[in-house]
Design an enzyme around this catalytic site. Structure first.
Site, short mmCIF file in Angstrom:
data_model
loop_
_atom_site.label_atom_id
_atom_site.label_comp_id
_atom_site.label_asym_id
_atom_site.label_seq_id
_atom_site.Cartn_x
_atom_site.Cartn_y
_atom_site.Cartn_z
N ASN A 35 0.85 -1.18 0.00
CA ASN A 35 0.00 0.00 0.00
C ASN A 35 0.89 1.23 0.00
O ASN A 35 1.39 1.67 1.04
CB ASN A 35 -0.92 -0.02 1.22
N GLU A 36 1.11 1.76 -1.18
CA GLU A 36 2.04 2.86 -1.37
C GLU A 36 1.40 4.20 -1.00
O GLU A 36 0.18 4.27 -0.75
CB GLU A 36 2.50 2.91 -2.84
N PRO A 37 2.19 5.27 -0.91
CA PRO A 37 1.62 6.60 -0.67
C PRO A 37 0.45 6.88 -1.61
O PRO A 37 0.52 6.62 -2.81
CB PRO A 37 2.79 7.54 -0.93
#
Length: 639
Positions: A162-164
Site C-alpha cells: 500500500n504505497e503513498p
C-alpha cells in the site's frame, strides 16, 4: 508513578511502541506471541488465522517459529495463513517470488496444511485479478477475519504494498509500485529494470480489520519512517500512519529503528535527563541548529524555551556550557589525520608519536576508500605515513554485463595485436554472450563472468590507490571468501575470512586502522566487513604487542555521515583536495553513469561524497567554527 513517567516520555507517540535491544530479541518476542495464539486456539479447537509478511524483517520470527515447532512441538495443523502481497507478474518458482520465500523460510519446515496457505497469485491474467482479490477478501471474512497480522514497513511508509496515496479503507487489489520501493528491491532482482512495476496487495482496510496488528522494524535505516509513522500526522503520503487509528496495533522495534523517536533522540523534551558529556554535547549542538545560532551566542532564554532548562540550572551558567562544548568540537578539527609531529597532542584527536605511522585503510567494496575518505587517504600519504589499503571484497556483483563484454573484446583485440592465439578468449566471449542473452533477473553469473567483473573492480581500485600515491606493494585486494557467492545473499563469515585479515594485520602492524563504520543496514557488506576486522583484532589482542597501540577509526560509507555530535576527528579539505578526491573516485569507471546498485540516491557517488563533505563543513561553520570547503569525519571505536 513509573507509568506516569512512561506516559510523559511517550507523549509524542500516537500508538504503542515496544523497543528491544536487538532484532533477535524482538523477533523472539513476536514469535512467542504467535505461538501463544496458535496454542490458545488449539485448546479451544479453533483455527488460528494469521496474516504474514515477507522481506528481511520477519525472517528471524519465522526462524524462531521453526525452532518452536521442532524443539517445543508447536503444531501448525490448525493454522491458516494469508500473505500480504506478491509481485505481479511473478512465477511462484522465481527466486523473487513470495511463494518461494514463504516455503523457504517457514512452510517447508513446519506441519501446516498446504490447503491452508493463501498467497496472492502473480500468474493470473490481469483481467482475472479483480475477481481473485474479491475472493481473497471473502475467504478472510468467512474465517472470521485475521487473528493476527504481522507487518514490516517500507521507506515510503508502505505496509504491504500500500504505497503513498492508498486509501484507509482500501481492499485487496492490484497496485503500481512506488519508484523508491522498486529501487529498494533492485538488489534482489539484479537491477531496478527487472523489478516488476505492479503487485497484488491486501489493502489498508483489510489489514485494519485484524484483531491484532504487529509492525516490526529493525535497523537505523528504518528510523526516519518509523518516526513519521509513530509521531507524524495522519497522511495518505505515509500509509502506516493509518495504524494510529487502531486500538489493536503495536510497533516492535530494535534500538536503532527507534532511535529517532523523541524519547530517544531528544529526551530532554520529554523528561529530566542524566546529563553526561555525550548527551550534553548532542543537546547543545541540537539547540544551536534549532535556533540558528553559533554555539557561543546561545543564551539562557534559548535553553529555557527549548526543553533544556534542567541543563541550564544544573550545569550553568549557560555561557560556561557553551564554552565547554565549543572547545570540545574545536579540538576535533585537525589537518593531521596521522597526528601532528612535535606537538602537544593532549587535545588533538590523534597522537603525535610516532611521527610517521603505519596506517591501513580497510575498504569493504573496492571504492569505499576514496568515496568516503579519499581526501584523508591522500593527506596521509602526502604527510609521509606508511599507508596501506585493503579491499576486503571483490565487488563483482556490481558491474554491468556490458562492461564484461567490452573488456573481453579489448582482451581479444590486444591478444591479436601481439600475435597470440585468440581462440580460447573468443570461445569464452561467445559463451558469455550466449549466457547474457538468456540471463534471468538476479541469476548467478558464470565463474568466468564473475572473474572478469572482479578484475574490473580490482584494476579500478589499484588505479585509485595509485592516484592517491601508493605503491603496488601497499595495495591489497583481499576478495574475502564470504562475499564470493555471485549473488546478493552472501555466505556466513568463516575463520578463513578472519584469518586472512589477521595475516594482513600481522604483516602491516598498523598504528592506525580506518574502517567503514556504516551500520545503517545490519545485513550489508559494511557491517560484515567491520565485524571481521574486530574478530581479527580480538584474536590478536594480548598476543601481539602492537595491538595495544593501535587505534581504530571509523568512517562512513557513501550514503550517510556521522551526526556532528558523534564526530571525533574532522579533516578539513581545501578546494584542490576536493578535486583530487574527485579524480580518485573517477578511477572507478564501472560505478558511474550509473552504478549497478546506486541505492535510493540518484546522485553519482562523487557528487554524494562532495555534497556530504561540504555539508559537514557547513554544519561546523554554522556552529561558529572556521569556514572550510569540505570536511571528512571520523569516530574512534574502542576495541
Amino acid at each position: 508513578m513509573a507509568r506516569l513517567n512512561l506516559l510523559e516520555e511517550t507523549r509524542y507517540e500516537k500508538l504503542p511502541v515496544t523497543v528491544f535491544p536487538t532484532p533477535a530479541a524482538g523477533a523472539i518476542a513476536v514469535a512467542q506471541r504467535i505461538a501463544k495464539l496458535i496454542r490458545d486456539k488449539q485448546a479451544k479447537g479453533e483455527k488460528a488465522v494469521l496474516g504474514l509478511a515477507t522481506g528481511v524483517t520477519p525472517v528471524a520470527v519465522y526462524d524462531e517459529l521453526i525452532r518452536l515447532h521442532k524443539d517445543e512441538s508447536l503444531s501448525f495443523k490448525n493454522v491458516i495463513t494469508f500473505n500480504l502481497d506478491e509481485y505481479y507478474p511473478m512465477q511462484p518458482s522465481s527466486a523473487q517470488s513470495y511463494v518461494r520465500f514463504m516455503n523457504q523460510h517457514l512452510f517447508n519446515h513446519v506441519d501446516i496444511e498446504k490447503a491452508n496457505i493463501h498467497i496472492p497469485d502473480g500468474t493470473l491474467a490481469e483481467s482475472d485479478i479483480a475477481a481473485f482479490c474479491l475472493n481473497y477478501e471473502k475467504k478472510i471474512e468467512e474465517l472470521g477475519g485475521l487473528d493476527l497480522q504481522i507487518l514490516g514497513i517500507g521507506r515510503t511508509g508502505h505496509i504491504g504494498f500500500n504505497e503513498p496515496g492508498s486509501a484507509p479503507n482500501s481492499g485487496t487489489r492490484l497496485v503500481t509500485l512506488d519508484d523508491l520501493t522498486r529501487t529498494d528491491a533492485a538488489r534482489d532482482f539484479g537491477g531496478k529494470e527487472a523489478v516488476p512495476t505492479k503487485a497484488i496487495t491486501m489493502g489498508v482496510g483489510t489489514i485494519f480489520k485484524a484483531r491484532e496488528i504487529i509492525l516490526m522494524a529493525w535497523s537505523k535505516k528504518k528510523a526516519p519512517i518509523i518516526k513519521k509513522a509513530v509521531e507524524g500526522e495522519l497522511s495518505g503520503e505515509v500509509p502506516a500512519t493509518y495504524l494510529q487509528l487502531s486500538d489493536n496495533v503495536e510497533f516492535i522495534l530494535d534500538d536503532p529503528a527507534a532511535s529517532e523517536l523523541t524519547r530517544f533522540d531528544t529526551p530532554w523534551l520529554v523528561k529530566d535527563c542524566v546529563w553526561d558529556n555525550e548527551l550534553k554535547k548532542k543537546a547543545v549542538i541540537w539547540l544551536a541548529q534549532k535556533v540558528g545560532k553559533p554555539i557561543l551566542k546561545l543564551i539562557e532564554e534559548d535553553y529555557n524555551n527549548n526543553g533544556m532548562a534542567q541543563l541550564a540550572t544544573e550545569q550553568g551558567p549557560v555561557y560556561n556550557i557553551n564554552i565547554d562544548i565549543f572547545s570540545q568540537i574545536q579540538h576535533t578539527i585537525t589537518g593531521w589525520p596521522g597526528g601532528k609531529p612535535d606537538s602537544d597532542d593532549r587535545q588533538r584527536p590523534e597522537r603525535a608519536q610516532p611521527a610517521k605511522k603505519r596506517s591501513i585503510i580497510f575498504s569493504p567494496h573496492p571504492d569505499d576508500d576514496v568515496i568516503s575518505m579519499g581526501g584523508t587517504f591522500i593527506r596521509l600519504v602526502d604527510q609521509g605515513h606508511d599507508v596501506h589499503v585493503a579491499y576486503q571484497t571483490s565487488g563483482n556483483t556490481a558491474v554491468w554485463d556490458d562492461d564484461v563484454l567490452r573488456y573481453m573484446e579489448f582482451a581479444i583485440d590486444f591478444t591479436k595485436s601481439i600475435g597470440d592465439d585468440t581462440a580460447k578468449l573468443q570461445h569464452i566471449h561467445s559463451d558469455m554472450r550466449s549466457f547474457f542473452a538468456t540471463k534471468q533477473p538476479n541469476q548467478i553469473d558464470t565463474p568466468e563472468v564473475r572473474s572478469v567483473k572482479g578484475f574490473i573492480r580490482k584494476s579500478e581500485a589499484i588505479a585509485g590507490a595509485r592516484y592517491a600515491g601508493l605503491h603496488d606493494d601497499h595495495i591489497h585486494f583481499m576478495a574475502l571468501p564470504f562475499y564470493e557467492t555471485g549473488k546478493v545473499t552472501k555466505n556466513s563469515v568463516s575463520q578463513i575470512d578472519v584469518q586472512m585479515t589477521v595475516d594482513l594485520l600481522q604483516q602491516v602492524k598498523p598504528h592506525q586502522i580506518f574502517a567503514a563504520g556504516d551500520f545503517a543496514d545490519p545485513h550489508g557488506t559494511h557491517i560484515v566487513c567491520f565485524n571481521i576486522i574486530l574478530a581479527a583484532l580480538n584474536q590478536l589482542k594480548g598476543k601481539e604487542e602492537w595491538v595495544n597501540d593501535c587505534w581504530l577509526w571509523m568512517y562512513r560509507g557513501a550514503w550517510f555521515e556521522f551526526a556532528t555530535h558523534e564526530i571525533e576527528m574532522a579533516i578539513p579539505l581545501s578546494p584542490d583536495e576536493v578535486l583530487r578526491k574527485r579524480y580518485a573516485i573517477f578511477k572507478h569507471q564501472s560505478q558511474k553513469d550509473p552504478a549497478v546498485f546506486p541505492g535510493e540516491d540518484a546522485r553519482e557517488f562523487w557528487v554524494r561524497a562532495e555534497d556530504r563533505n561540504r555539508e559537514t563543513a557547513e554544519s561546523y561553520d554554522k556552529l561558529g567554527f572556521a569556514e572550510y570547503a569540505a570536511m571528512e569525519a571520523f569516530k574512534r571505536y574502542y576495541f
